[in-house]
Design a protein around this motif. Structure first.
Motif, PDB file in Angstrom:
ATOM      1  N   GLU A  95      -2.427   6.337   6.096  1.00  0.00           N
ATOM      2  CA  GLU A  95      -2.716   5.498   4.930  1.00  0.00           C
ATOM      3  C   GLU A  95      -1.806   5.864   3.763  1.00  0.00           C
ATOM      4  N   GLN A  96      -1.601   7.142   3.527  1.00  0.00           N
ATOM      5  CA  GLN A  96      -0.711   7.566   2.446  1.00  0.00           C
ATOM      6  C   GLN A  96       0.718   7.100   2.702  1.00  0.00           C
TER       7      GLN A  96
ATOM      8  N   ARG B 252       1.050   3.421   1.966  1.00  0.00           N
ATOM      9  CA  ARG B 252       1.059   3.116   0.526  1.00  0.00           C
ATOM     10  C   ARG B 252       2.480   3.152  -0.041  1.00  0.00           C
TER      11      ARG B 252
ATOM     12  N   VAL C 238       4.159  -4.662  -4.434  1.00  0.00           N
ATOM     13  CA  VAL C 238       2.874  -3.984  -4.273  1.00  0.00           C
ATOM     14  C   VAL C 238       2.827  -3.450  -2.838  1.00  0.00           C
ATOM     15  N   ASN C 239       2.119  -2.355  -2.628  1.00  0.00           N
ATOM     16  CA  ASN C 239       2.096  -1.764  -1.281  1.00  0.00           C
ATOM     17  C   ASN C 239       1.178  -2.540  -0.340  1.00  0.00           C
TER      18      ASN C 239
ATOM     19  N   ILE D 135      -1.244  -1.595   1.541  1.00  0.00           N
ATOM     20  CA  ILE D 135      -2.664  -1.232   1.524  1.00  0.00           C
ATOM     21  C   ILE D 135      -3.370  -1.941   0.369  1.00  0.00           C
ATOM     22  N   SER D 136      -2.819  -1.821  -0.832  1.00  0.00           N
ATOM     23  CA  SER D 136      -3.438  -2.425  -2.017  1.00  0.00           C
ATOM     24  C   SER D 136      -3.479  -3.947  -1.935  1.00  0.00           C
ATOM     25  N   SER D 137      -2.467  -4.531  -1.309  1.00  0.00           N
ATOM     26  CA  SER D 137      -2.407  -5.987  -1.203  1.00  0.00           C
ATOM     27  C   SER D 137      -3.253  -6.524  -0.051  1.00  0.00           C
ATOM     28  N   LYS D 138      -3.866  -5.629   0.704  1.00  0.00           N
ATOM     29  CA  LYS D 138      -4.724  -5.965   1.844  1.00  0.00           C
ATOM     30  C   LYS D 138      -3.972  -6.668   2.966  1.00  0.00           C
TER      31      LYS D 138
ATOM     32  N   SER E 132      -2.592 -13.629   2.109  1.00  0.00           N
ATOM     33  CA  SER E 132      -2.077 -13.514   0.752  1.00  0.00           C
ATOM     34  C   SER E 132      -1.758 -14.882   0.153  1.00  0.00           C
TER      35      SER E 132
END
Length: 76
Positions: A20-21, A24, A33-34, A36-39, A62
């Motif tokens: 996960e890191q 990101r 945007v990464n 993970i954050s953008s789902k 998205s």
């Protein structure tokens, strides 16, 4: 045997956090945007031994009308 299961579970969780890191750091093209954050990443799966990691992505959520998103999602 119970200790082996707990140890294995802790190892797998540690590997999942590392993945996960790492994800990101991956930026969605054109959105700054990464993933993970953008789902864009909808699911992560780790094999029982931790050797195989599955990353499930979906770009269509998205912007369903975006030609680039549909093409990218179909090619993945």
């Amino acid at each position: 045997m119970v200790n082996d299961i707990v140890f294995n579970k802790d190892l797998l969780m540690k590997k999942l956090v590392e993945v996960e890191q790492g994800l990101r750091q991956v930026i969605v093209p054109g959105f700054d945007v990464n993933v993970i954050s953008s789902k864009v990443v909808v699911k992560l799966r780790v094999s029982r031994d931790g050797d195989i990691i599955g990353v499930y992505v979906d770009f269509s959520g998205s912007d369903p009308e975006c030609y680039f998103c549909r093409t990218l999602n179909e090619s993945l």
